[in-house]
Design an enzyme around this catalytic site. Structure first.
Site, PDB file in Angstrom:
ATOM      1  N   THR A   1      -1.894   0.677  -5.282  1.00 34.70           N
ATOM      2  CA  THR A   1      -3.013  -0.162  -4.867  1.00 34.70           C
ATOM      3  C   THR A   1      -4.262   0.467  -5.430  1.00 34.70           C
ATOM      4  O   THR A   1      -4.368   1.689  -5.430  1.00 34.70           O
ATOM      5  CB  THR A   1      -3.119  -0.151  -3.324  1.00 34.70           C
ATOM      6  OG1 THR A   1      -1.959  -0.743  -2.782  1.00 34.70           O
ATOM      7  CG2 THR A   1      -4.356  -0.890  -2.853  1.00 34.70           C
TER       8      THR A   1
ATOM      9  N   ARG B   1       4.724 -11.227   3.964  1.00 31.29           N
ATOM     10  CA  ARG B   1       4.413  -9.831   4.263  1.00 31.29           C
ATOM     11  C   ARG B   1       2.982  -9.493   3.823  1.00 31.29           C
ATOM     12  O   ARG B   1       2.575  -9.800   2.716  1.00 31.29           O
ATOM     13  CB  ARG B   1       5.403  -8.917   3.523  1.00 31.29           C
ATOM     14  CG  ARG B   1       5.188  -7.427   3.765  1.00 31.29           C
ATOM     15  CD  ARG B   1       4.356  -6.772   2.678  1.00 31.29           C
ATOM     16  NE  ARG B   1       4.388  -5.296   2.786  1.00 31.29           N
ATOM     17  CZ  ARG B   1       3.632  -4.480   2.051  1.00 31.29           C
ATOM     18  NH1 ARG B   1       2.802  -4.970   1.159  1.00 31.29           N
ATOM     19  NH2 ARG B   1       3.702  -3.191   2.206  1.00 31.29           N
TER      20      ARG B   1
ATOM     21  N   SER C   1       0.766  -3.487 -10.484  1.00 30.12           N
ATOM     22  CA  SER C   1       0.829  -3.588  -9.025  1.00 30.12           C
ATOM     23  C   SER C   1      -0.505  -4.026  -8.433  1.00 30.12           C
ATOM     24  O   SER C   1      -0.678  -4.054  -7.227  1.00 30.12           O
ATOM     25  CB  SER C   1       1.284  -2.270  -8.415  1.00 30.12           C
ATOM     26  OG  SER C   1       0.467  -1.238  -8.880  1.00 30.12           O
TER      27      SER C   1
ATOM     28  N   THR D   1      -3.207   4.429  -0.559  1.00 30.64           N
ATOM     29  CA  THR D   1      -2.225   3.745  -1.397  1.00 30.64           C
ATOM     30  C   THR D   1      -0.862   4.289  -1.001  1.00 30.64           C
ATOM     31  O   THR D   1      -0.754   5.420  -0.533  1.00 30.64           O
ATOM     32  CB  THR D   1      -2.497   3.977  -2.898  1.00 30.64           C
ATOM     33  OG1 THR D   1      -1.491   3.287  -3.671  1.00 30.64           O
ATOM     34  CG2 THR D   1      -2.478   5.449  -3.268  1.00 30.64           C
ATOM     35  N   GLY D   2       0.170   3.473  -1.170  1.00 28.18           N
ATOM     36  CA  GLY D   2       1.507   3.950  -0.825  1.00 28.18           C
ATOM     37  C   GLY D   2       2.257   2.933   0.005  1.00 28.18           C
ATOM     38  O   GLY D   2       2.024   1.731  -0.120  1.00 28.18           O
TER      39      GLY D   2
END
Ligand SMILES: *[C@@H]1O[C@H](CO)[C@@H](O)[C@H](O)[C@H]1NC(C)=O
Ligand SMILES: *[C@@H]1O[C@H](CO)[C@@H](O)[C@H](O)[C@H]1NC(C)=O
Length: 333
Positions: A193, A221, A63, A244-245
């Protein structure tokens, strides 16, 4: 007696533990790289850039960096930012295409332009002009993720209130009413992240983030990561924070900014993180997200929202006391 008194005094006054490297998730090689950069005489900005670049190159959790989280068209695009807590300069890129080293480009935006945030194709052109190499960010893995998603009627996705019902078709979509309850993305690691805070021996703070964004996002996005105050924030007179999330939600609350401002007025790092997460929870009790916080004396904390399947949040700390990238975790609340 005298020595004992001094020792106690130092502990009670919150003896500074600097330098400090702290980053989200179990990304140990990132902290190791950042620490090495400091030890080699690099600045806190060098440490943040090199630490996050390491994750980009290693595709941390799939990611961060190339080859992960393809968007609705199958392309991997990157978001990143870096911030200098002495000068309050920020450089960031969103929806960056074809360039692997997103945080390197973010730093170039900060140091080679008067701007703060460049996006999309134009950001890639800027990067190429600055000497970054353009290459395909697609890998077999990202092709597989994309192909499976197409086979599964483009599920899950981020469309709502459109027709045809996005739980049945891949589009094209038009504004309309949704018939079935749509399938939401439940893969928590679709949002990982790297967020990093580095505080130097002299108290200078830098922070940064890098990610390839939400898996199956709409093209164009941009999440919280490249937004100052959302993805990360720092001020050498207050502290640093990084998140992060679920960035689409988190960026509405500037949680990193809030946490740094709380620490500036003396709030402990773990409470500052918790307060910023609590603010989001009021409106989105089920949002997925976590925050790391460090104050100017190198004390740190973290907080996360408890959601099904996610009850503790890992992060890595490197300082002279841990003497290694130490994996820690905080219980979500
Ligand atoms: C940082 O936080 C610690 C507690 O975690 C506290 O003891 C210390 O005084 C704080 N430093 C500043 C400058 O507020
Ligand atoms: C990727 O897939 C192609 C064709 O399916 C294959 O030839 C190649 O070896 C694969 N690459 C890797 C790194 O697995």
């Amino acid at each position: 007696m005298h020595l004992c008194f001094i020792f106690t005094f130092l502990l009670q006054s919150g003896d500074a533990l600097l330098p400090l490297v702290i980053n989200t998730w179990g990304f140990k090689s990132a902290s190791e790289t950042a620490w090495s950069a400091l030890k080699a005489g690099g600045s806190v900005l060098d440490a943040v850039e090199k630490g996050c670049s390491r994750c980009e190159a290693e595709q941390c959790d799939g990611s961060v960096g190339f080859g992960g989280s393809p968007d609705e068209k199958g392309e991997t695009t990157l978001d990143a930012m870096i911030m200098n807590g002495n000068t309050m300069e920020v450089g960031a890129v969103g929806d960056l295409r074809r360039i692997k080293n997103a945080i390197g480009v973010a730093r170039a935006v900060m140091e080679r332009t008067d701007h703060t945030l460049l996006v999309g194709e134009s950001a890639s052109q800027f990067a190429e002009n600055m000497g970054f190499i353009a290459e395909d960010l697609t890998t077999n893995q990202s092709v597989n993720i994309y192909t499976e998603w197409l086979k599964d009627s483009c599920q899950p996705n981020y469309r709502k209130n459109v027709s045809p019902d996005p739980s049945k078709y891949c589009g094209p979509y038009k504004p309309g009413s949704q018939l079935k309850k749509r399938r939401r993305l439940i893969d928590i690691h679709a949002h990982d992240t790297i967020g990093m805070i580095v505080i130097g021996q002299n108290g200078q703070i830098a922070a940064g983030t890098s990610t390839n964004g939400a898996k199956h996002k709409l093209p164009g996005r941009v999440g919280d990561s490249p937004v100052a105050g959302a993805g990360s924030y720092c001020d050498s007179t207050g502290g640093g924070a990084a998140g992060t999330g679920d960035g689409d939600i988190m960026m509405r609350f500037l949680p990193s900014y809030l946490a740094v401002e709380l620490m500036r007025t003396g709030t402990e790092p773990s409470i500052a993180c918790k307060t910023a997460i609590s603010r989001i929870k009021i409106h989105y009790p089920e949002f997925f997200g976590a925050l790391i916080c460090a104050n100017t004396t190198g004390h740190y904390g973290a907080a996360c929202n408890r959601v099904p399947g996610f009850s503790t949040f890992p992060f890595v700390v490197y300082n002279s006391q841990t003497n290694t990238p130490l994996l820690q975790s905080v219980d979500c609340f």
